[in-house]
Design a protein around this motif. Structure first.
Motif, PDB file in Angstrom:
ATOM      1  N   THR A 148      52.548  44.297  29.979  1.00 14.72           N
ATOM      2  CA  THR A 148      51.796  45.423  30.650  1.00 14.72           C
ATOM      3  C   THR A 148      51.554  45.232  32.091  1.00 14.72           C
ATOM      4  O   THR A 148      51.675  46.101  32.794  1.00 14.72           O
ATOM      5  N   VAL A 149      50.759  44.130  32.217  1.00 17.93           N
ATOM      6  CA  VAL A 149      50.611  43.889  33.645  1.00 17.93           C
ATOM      7  C   VAL A 149      51.996  43.839  34.610  1.00 17.93           C
ATOM      8  O   VAL A 149      52.097  44.510  35.770  1.00 17.93           O
ATOM      9  N   VAL A 150      53.060  43.198  34.111  1.00 18.68           N
ATOM     10  CA  VAL A 150      54.349  43.139  35.043  1.00 18.68           C
ATOM     11  C   VAL A 150      54.929  44.613  34.954  1.00 18.68           C
ATOM     12  O   VAL A 150      55.208  44.917  36.481  1.00 18.68           O
ATOM     13  N   SER A 151      54.667  45.565  34.164  1.00 21.72           N
ATOM     14  CA  SER A 151      55.042  46.850  34.189  1.00 21.72           C
ATOM     15  C   SER A 151      54.406  47.674  35.170  1.00 21.72           C
ATOM     16  O   SER A 151      54.936  48.396  36.003  1.00 21.72           O
TER      17      SER A 151
ATOM     18  N   ILE B 205      55.618  49.092  42.738  1.00 23.33           N
ATOM     19  CA  ILE B 205      56.324  48.283  43.975  1.00 23.33           C
ATOM     20  C   ILE B 205      57.685  48.667  44.176  1.00 23.33           C
ATOM     21  O   ILE B 205      58.080  48.932  45.235  1.00 23.33           O
ATOM     22  N   MET B 206      58.444  48.863  43.070  1.00 24.09           N
ATOM     23  CA  MET B 206      59.932  48.854  42.959  1.00 24.09           C
ATOM     24  C   MET B 206      60.413  50.174  43.736  1.00 24.09           C
ATOM     25  O   MET B 206      59.898  51.269  43.703  1.00 24.09           O
TER      26      MET B 206
ATOM     27  N   THR C 196      51.408  52.819  46.435  1.00 26.15           N
ATOM     28  CA  THR C 196      50.880  51.722  47.189  1.00 26.15           C
ATOM     29  C   THR C 196      49.377  51.613  46.723  1.00 26.15           C
ATOM     30  O   THR C 196      48.757  50.436  46.397  1.00 26.15           O
ATOM     31  N   VAL C 197      48.683  52.769  46.467  1.00 30.25           N
ATOM     32  CA  VAL C 197      47.085  52.536  46.032  1.00 30.25           C
ATOM     33  C   VAL C 197      47.094  52.322  44.402  1.00 30.25           C
ATOM     34  O   VAL C 197      46.137  51.495  44.088  1.00 30.25           O
ATOM     35  N   ILE C 198      48.206  52.317  43.665  1.00 27.18           N
ATOM     36  CA  ILE C 198      48.235  52.053  42.459  1.00 27.18           C
ATOM     37  C   ILE C 198      48.362  50.549  42.305  1.00 27.18           C
ATOM     38  O   ILE C 198      47.653  50.074  41.646  1.00 27.18           O
ATOM     39  N   PHE C 199      49.055  49.736  43.162  1.00 28.11           N
ATOM     40  CA  PHE C 199      49.170  48.332  42.808  1.00 28.11           C
ATOM     41  C   PHE C 199      48.328  47.600  43.900  1.00 28.11           C
ATOM     42  O   PHE C 199      47.937  46.489  43.333  1.00 28.11           O
ATOM     43  N   THR C 200      47.668  48.387  44.753  1.00 26.37           N
ATOM     44  CA  THR C 200      46.651  47.517  45.583  1.00 26.37           C
ATOM     45  C   THR C 200      45.272  47.820  45.004  1.00 26.37           C
ATOM     46  O   THR C 200      44.388  47.036  45.283  1.00 26.37           O
ATOM     47  N   VAL C 201      45.091  48.863  44.459  1.00 30.29           N
ATOM     48  CA  VAL C 201      43.624  49.371  43.881  1.00 30.29           C
ATOM     49  C   VAL C 201      43.431  49.440  42.421  1.00 30.29           C
ATOM     50  O   VAL C 201      42.644  48.738  41.793  1.00 30.29           O
TER      51      VAL C 201
END
Length: 326
Positions: A259-262, A268-269, A287-292
């Motif tokens: 789940t975390v990997v997805s 990022i992809m 970017t907000v999704i994977f940084t925050v």
């Protein structure tokens, strides 16, 4: 004639200075409207507090509970630490700027923020691949697991990950520091994201882009490929398990990690493996999704799907409550 040549030489020098000497950048944030800015401030503040508290609880539960002192939880504690650092690189500066009613960030602060942003985002990826390798050994090589996944190897894997990510961040930051910048110093983001900053450069960024694309691609693709290979091997072995209960147990140990990997690689992809000129507002949202968002969700994903973490957190809370009793 001499006067004209002298004037042109002085003008060239002045233009060069104007292009290269940048003392600060302006972060435009995610919205220019005051109402939206206030909402984003409180939202990011809540998300940041949840991220720090949630990941700290995971670290404390793992560190204080000897029952779960295993390689998997050692890597999880490191991931929680990296997630706290990852969020702390970008969100506090945005919150401080809102309170101070300022959008500025100095050139040195911007380069520093960029360096640690690259370090921690890559460290997240490397820890995820190390955790995938740990799950592969536990499911596909259970008899060799204790022998192979020794504490010394676990520490070495984490240490190597730190070295590689810091070297990559240093290369990226040094290449960025070599670029010249024009009068436009506004960054359409809430932090010094490498691609929007690179778009402001007046220099020829072909060589720099090529280097960043090549090295960054290797640093990004290699962990992702290793994770995919690990899970292909895991699922190929899980299919051979005769009992349904055994399959469910094997998959349950991988559910949180998958789940975390997805979430991480899904956001990022397609963003950082493209030329910087194609960076858009849609990429800002991703970017907000994977940084925050992702660093905040990680502790909940692992605590809700992992019985050992649930029990460790319960024991931690109960122990604290007992200590506070008169």
């Amino acid at each position: 004639m001499k006067f004209i040549c002298l004037y042109l030489a002085m003008s060239t020098d002045m233009d060069k200075e104007n292009q290269t000497i940048i003392f600060e950048f302006l972060l435009l944030g995610l919205s220019s409207q005051l109402e939206h800015q206030r909402f984003i401030f409180w939202l990011f503040l809540c998300v940041y507090l949840i991220t720090v508290i949630g990941n700290l609880l995971i670290m404390l539960a793992i560190g204080l509970d000897a029952r779960i002192h295993s390689p998997m939880y050692f890597f999880l504690a490191n991931l929680s630490f990296v997630d706290i650092c990852f969020s702390s690189v970008t969100i506090p500066k945005m919150l401080v700027n809102h309170i101070m009613r300022s959008n500025s960030i100095s050139y040195v602060e911007c380069m520093t923020q960029m360096y640690f942003f690259i370090t921690f985002i890559n460290m997240d990826g490397f820890l995820l691949v190390v955790m995938a390798y740990d799950r592969y050994m536990a499911i596909c090589r259970p008899l060799q697991y204790t022998t192979v996944m020794r504490p010394g190897l676990c520490i070495l894997l984490v240490a190597i990950s730190w070295v590689i990510t810091n070297l990559h961040a240093l290369l990226h930051t040094l290449l960025m520091a070599q670029l010249s910048f024009c009068a436009d110093n506004t960054i359409p983001h809430f932090f010094c994201d490498p691609y929007p900053v690179r778009k402001l450069s007046c220099s020829d960024t072909f060589i720099s882009d090529l280097m960043v694309f090549t090295v960054g691609g290797v640093v990004f693709i290699t962990p992702f490929t290793c994770i995919v290979i690990s899970y292909v091997l895991i699922f190929s072995n899980v299919i051979k398990i005769p009992s349904t209960q055994g399959i469910q147990k094997a998959l349950s140990t991988c559910g949180s990690h998958l789940t975390v990997v997805s979430l991480f690689y899904g956001a990022i992809m397609g963003i950082y493996l493209r030329p910087s000129s194609s960076y858009s507002a849609v990429d800002t949202v991703a970017t907000v999704i994977f940084t925050v968002v992702t660093p905040m969700l990680n502790p909940f994903i692992y605590s809700l799907r992992n019985q050992d973490i649930k029990l460790a957190l319960q024991r931690l809370i109960l122990a604290k409550a007992v200590l506070q009793m008169p």
